[in-house]
Design a protein around this motif. Structure first.
Motif, PDB file in Angstrom:
ATOM      1  N   ASN A   1      43.836 -87.277  67.692  1.00 31.68           N
ATOM      2  CA  ASN A   1      42.794 -88.160  68.230  1.00 31.68           C
ATOM      3  C   ASN A   1      41.960 -88.843  67.157  1.00 31.68           C
ATOM      4  O   ASN A   1      41.092 -89.660  67.481  1.00 31.68           O
ATOM      5  CB  ASN A   1      41.891 -87.413  69.216  1.00 31.68           C
ATOM      6  N   GLN A   2      42.216 -88.511  65.895  1.00 32.31           N
ATOM      7  CA  GLN A   2      41.543 -89.194  64.799  1.00 32.31           C
ATOM      8  C   GLN A   2      42.556 -89.528  63.707  1.00 32.31           C
ATOM      9  O   GLN A   2      43.296 -88.644  63.272  1.00 32.31           O
ATOM     10  CB  GLN A   2      40.437 -88.331  64.192  1.00 32.31           C
ATOM     11  N   VAL A   3      42.570 -90.792  63.296  1.00 33.32           N
ATOM     12  CA  VAL A   3      43.415 -91.224  62.188  1.00 33.32           C
ATOM     13  C   VAL A   3      42.516 -91.870  61.149  1.00 33.32           C
ATOM     14  O   VAL A   3      41.903 -92.915  61.406  1.00 33.32           O
ATOM     15  CB  VAL A   3      44.506 -92.208  62.630  1.00 33.32           C
ATOM     16  N   ALA A   4      42.414 -91.241  59.999  1.00 36.85           N
ATOM     17  CA  ALA A   4      41.524 -91.700  58.935  1.00 36.85           C
ATOM     18  C   ALA A   4      42.345 -92.203  57.753  1.00 36.85           C
ATOM     19  O   ALA A   4      43.515 -91.863  57.600  1.00 36.85           O
ATOM     20  CB  ALA A   4      40.604 -90.562  58.499  1.00 36.85           C
TER      21      ALA A   4
ATOM     22  N   SER B   1      50.508 -99.964  58.040  1.00 37.68           N
ATOM     23  CA  SER B   1      50.122-100.164  59.443  1.00 37.68           C
ATOM     24  C   SER B   1      51.031 -99.380  60.377  1.00 37.68           C
ATOM     25  O   SER B   1      50.576 -98.798  61.377  1.00 37.68           O
ATOM     26  CB  SER B   1      50.156-101.658  59.799  1.00 37.68           C
ATOM     27  N   GLU B   2      52.318 -99.334  60.065  1.00 42.45           N
ATOM     28  CA  GLU B   2      53.255 -98.572  60.889  1.00 42.45           C
ATOM     29  C   GLU B   2      52.971 -97.073  60.796  1.00 42.45           C
ATOM     30  O   GLU B   2      53.060 -96.352  61.794  1.00 42.45           O
ATOM     31  CB  GLU B   2      54.693 -98.872  60.472  1.00 42.45           C
ATOM     32  N   ILE B   3      52.619 -96.604  59.604  1.00 37.89           N
ATOM     33  CA  ILE B   3      52.282 -95.191  59.429  1.00 37.89           C
ATOM     34  C   ILE B   3      51.048 -94.841  60.256  1.00 37.89           C
ATOM     35  O   ILE B   3      51.001 -93.802  60.933  1.00 37.89           O
ATOM     36  CB  ILE B   3      52.051 -94.877  57.942  1.00 37.89           C
ATOM     37  N   ILE B   4      50.040 -95.694  60.226  1.00 39.26           N
ATOM     38  CA  ILE B   4      48.831 -95.473  61.030  1.00 39.26           C
ATOM     39  C   ILE B   4      49.191 -95.413  62.507  1.00 39.26           C
ATOM     40  O   ILE B   4      48.731 -94.536  63.255  1.00 39.26           O
ATOM     41  CB  ILE B   4      47.800 -96.591  60.763  1.00 39.26           C
ATOM     42  N   GLN B   5      50.032 -96.344  62.950  1.00 42.00           N
ATOM     43  CA  GLN B   5      50.423 -96.400  64.359  1.00 42.00           C
ATOM     44  C   GLN B   5      51.160 -95.133  64.782  1.00 42.00           C
ATOM     45  O   GLN B   5      50.941 -94.604  65.881  1.00 42.00           O
ATOM     46  CB  GLN B   5      51.293 -97.645  64.591  1.00 42.00           C
ATOM     47  N   ILE B   6      52.030 -94.624  63.910  1.00 43.30           N
ATOM     48  CA  ILE B   6      52.769 -93.389  64.204  1.00 43.30           C
ATOM     49  C   ILE B   6      51.802 -92.227  64.399  1.00 43.30           C
ATOM     50  O   ILE B   6      51.909 -91.450  65.358  1.00 43.30           O
ATOM     51  CB  ILE B   6      53.765 -93.082  63.073  1.00 43.30           C
ATOM     52  N   CYS B   7      50.849 -92.093  63.487  1.00 44.27           N
ATOM     53  CA  CYS B   7      49.869 -91.005  63.592  1.00 44.27           C
ATOM     54  C   CYS B   7      49.035 -91.149  64.864  1.00 44.27           C
ATOM     55  O   CYS B   7      48.831 -90.174  65.605  1.00 44.27           O
ATOM     56  CB  CYS B   7      48.968 -90.991  62.370  1.00 44.27           C
ATOM     57  N   ALA B   8      48.565 -92.375  65.144  1.00 42.86           N
ATOM     58  CA  ALA B   8      47.685 -92.611  66.284  1.00 42.86           C
ATOM     59  C   ALA B   8      48.388 -92.382  67.615  1.00 42.86           C
ATOM     60  O   ALA B   8      47.747 -92.015  68.608  1.00 42.86           O
ATOM     61  CB  ALA B   8      47.131 -94.041  66.220  1.00 42.86           C
ATOM     62  N   SER B   9      49.703 -92.581  67.661  1.00 44.59           N
ATOM     63  CA  SER B   9      50.446 -92.446  68.912  1.00 44.59           C
ATOM     64  C   SER B   9      51.034 -91.053  69.108  1.00 44.59           C
ATOM     65  O   SER B   9      51.681 -90.789  70.130  1.00 44.59           O
ATOM     66  CB  SER B   9      51.569 -93.484  68.967  1.00 44.59           C
TER      67      SER B   9
ATOM     68  N   TRP C   1      45.062-102.694  60.164  1.00 40.11           N
ATOM     69  CA  TRP C   1      44.948-101.234  60.191  1.00 40.11           C
ATOM     70  C   TRP C   1      44.183-100.775  61.436  1.00 40.11           C
ATOM     71  O   TRP C   1      44.575 -99.805  62.084  1.00 40.11           O
ATOM     72  CB  TRP C   1      44.267-100.727  58.939  1.00 40.11           C
ATOM     73  N   VAL C   2      43.107-101.463  61.751  1.00 32.91           N
ATOM     74  CA  VAL C   2      42.332-101.109  62.949  1.00 32.91           C
ATOM     75  C   VAL C   2      43.170-101.344  64.204  1.00 32.91           C
ATOM     76  O   VAL C   2      43.199-100.516  65.123  1.00 32.91           O
ATOM     77  CB  VAL C   2      41.019-101.912  63.001  1.00 32.91           C
TER      78      VAL C   2
ATOM     79  N   SER D   1      59.654 -90.947  54.183  1.00 32.42           N
ATOM     80  CA  SER D   1      60.078 -92.078  55.008  1.00 32.42           C
ATOM     81  C   SER D   1      59.288 -92.094  56.309  1.00 32.42           C
ATOM     82  O   SER D   1      58.591 -91.120  56.657  1.00 32.42           O
ATOM     83  CB  SER D   1      61.567 -91.964  55.324  1.00 32.42           C
ATOM     84  N   ILE D   2      59.409 -93.181  57.047  1.00 34.05           N
ATOM     85  CA  ILE D   2      58.752 -93.288  58.348  1.00 34.05           C
ATOM     86  C   ILE D   2      59.212 -92.159  59.273  1.00 34.05           C
ATOM     87  O   ILE D   2      58.399 -91.524  59.955  1.00 34.05           O
ATOM     88  CB  ILE D   2      59.055 -94.670  58.976  1.00 34.05           C
ATOM     89  N   ALA D   3      60.515 -91.893  59.293  1.00 23.17           N
ATOM     90  CA  ALA D   3      61.037 -90.842  60.164  1.00 23.17           C
ATOM     91  C   ALA D   3      60.493 -89.469  59.771  1.00 23.17           C
ATOM     92  O   ALA D   3      60.138 -88.650  60.635  1.00 23.17           O
ATOM     93  CB  ALA D   3      62.565 -90.839  60.114  1.00 23.17           C
ATOM     94  N   GLU D   4      60.390 -89.199  58.474  1.00 23.08           N
ATOM     95  CA  GLU D   4      59.872 -87.909  58.007  1.00 23.08           C
ATOM     96  C   GLU D   4      58.386 -87.773  58.339  1.00 23.08           C
ATOM     97  O   GLU D   4      57.923 -86.694  58.735  1.00 23.08           O
ATOM     98  CB  GLU D   4      60.100 -87.781  56.503  1.00 23.08           C
ATOM     99  N   ILE D   5      57.650 -88.853  58.179  1.00 24.81           N
ATOM    100  CA  ILE D   5      56.223 -88.828  58.519  1.00 24.81           C
ATOM    101  C   ILE D   5      56.043 -88.532  60.003  1.00 24.81           C
ATOM    102  O   ILE D   5      55.193 -87.723  60.399  1.00 24.81           O
ATOM    103  CB  ILE D   5      55.567 -90.175  58.133  1.00 24.81           C
ATOM    104  N   LYS D   6      56.842 -89.180  60.833  1.00 22.00           N
ATOM    105  CA  LYS D   6      56.758 -88.959  62.278  1.00 22.00           C
ATOM    106  C   LYS D   6      56.990 -87.487  62.608  1.00 22.00           C
ATOM    107  O   LYS D   6      56.271 -86.891  63.422  1.00 22.00           O
ATOM    108  CB  LYS D   6      57.784 -89.841  62.990  1.00 22.00           C
ATOM    109  N   ARG D   7      57.978 -86.875  61.972  1.00 20.60           N
ATOM    110  CA  ARG D   7      58.320 -85.483  62.280  1.00 20.60           C
ATOM    111  C   ARG D   7      57.251 -84.508  61.807  1.00 20.60           C
ATOM    112  O   ARG D   7      56.905 -83.552  62.507  1.00 20.60           O
ATOM    113  CB  ARG D   7      59.681 -85.140  61.663  1.00 20.60           C
TER     114      ARG D   7
END
Length: 324
Positions: free
Chosen positions: A89-92, A76-84, A107-108, A43-49
């Motif tokens: 400093n890198q999200v691929a 897009s939300e998953i990318i944003q979570i990783c980037a923030s 995505w960008v 889930s989004i919450a699990e990915i964030k953690r």
């Protein structure tokens, strides 16, 4: 810092968000996705953690993989979570590109810094023969769009196979002359499901490396968070060439990446015998220290090599399980 008993440090997380793939690539899922595992993906919450825990332990790069991650509507939300996440400093993203043209802008905008797209042939008929889909033109337009959007770290993945695309090596090189991409030739890897196909189609990357050296291609110095590719550049080419050679003797010596599956299993190697359950520590923010401690302790079990050269493939039935 995550470090194993061999002294290798791990700055790079490959995070699978689904094991579903819509392509039928000959070397991975020739019969298509079989839906033989749970569909309760992270889930989004699990990915964030889990991303936060890895970042706290020195991880600076996250690669989002599948299956095909573009099948998730919340990508897009998953990318944003990783980037923030502080420290990342890198999200691929690694994708087959089926909806690249449509979604690359979102995505960008979400924070994507690097893009890998699988293109196993530049010939549309061969591309369809390998993948089962006639999407090459759309994928190429998506790549061009990514460049216009300012994404300057674009890589193309190609698995060379004797019976399919090995003859396209020179065509790929010519294509790179005016393209600002890094083209990575990946050695076909043996998995639990492809042993006869592997025997008939494996192409050694060492022979390609020798060709590049003879044609005056020069090695690129590798950054600490870079993947396993040996990269080369040529002054007459805008693009670069990378080689991923898992059967070379020293391939595992520079390992810097760990894998988390779409079901929350930590895989210390792509060809590990089993995954380790992280999901039990992803259910609340209060478990962050437990998750970090578990990750640190798990590294003691990482082996020095994948032992592919001995024909051992561990629990990996096909590459879509963990995104390679």
């Amino acid at each position: 810092m995550l470090q194993d008993k061999s002294g290798r440090q791990f700055h790079y997380l490959r995070l699978s968000v689904t094991d579903v793939c819509n392509f039928k690539c000959t070397y991975c899922l020739p019969d298509g996705y079989q839906c033989d595992t749970s569909r309760e993906f992270l889930s989004i919450a699990e990915i964030k953690r889990v991303v936060r825990a890895f970042a706290a332990l020195g991880t600076s790069k996250v690669r989002i993989t599948g299956g095909e991650p573009g099948l998730r509507k919340d990508l897009s939300e998953i990318i944003q979570i990783c980037a923030s996440t502080p420290g990342i400093n890198q999200v691929a993203l690694t994708t087959n590109g089926f909806n690249l043209e449509k979604n690359i802008e979102s995505w960008v905008n979400a924070g994507l810094t690097s893009l890998n797209v699988s293109i196993d042939s530049l010939d549309s008929k061969m591309f369809k023969a390998i993948t089962g889909f006639n999407k090459l033109d759309s994928i190429l337009r998506g790549l061009a769009k990514a460049s216009v959007l300012g994404l300057d770290n674009i890589k193309i993945n190609a698995v060379l196979m004797k019976q399919f695309n090995a003859h396209e090596l020179n065509s790929y090189k010519e294509w790179l002359k005016d393209k600002p991409y890094t083209l990575r030739f990946i050695e076909l890897m043996q998995t639990g499901d492809n042993q006869s196909f592997f025997s008939a189609n494996h192409v050694s990357g060492l022979s390609i490396k020798q060709q590049l050296i003879e044609q005056n291609w020069l090695p690129v110095i590798k950054r600490k968070e870079a993947g396993p590719a040996e990269e080369y550049y040529h002054p007459n080419f805008k693009g670069k060439i990378g080689l991923i050679m898992p059967y070379s003797p020293d391939f595992c010596a520079s390992c810097n990446r760990l894998r988390v599956s779409a079901l929350g299993q930590l895989h210390l190697c792509l060809f590990a015998d089993e995954g380790l359950d992280l999901r039990q520590f992803m259910q609340s923010d209060e478990q962050q220290s437990d998750l970090q401690n578990y990750l640190t302790e798990a590294l003691s079990g990482k082996k020095a090599s994948h032992y592919l050269q001995q024909g051992l493939t561990g629990a990996t039935r096909h590459l879509a399980m963990l995104g390679g």
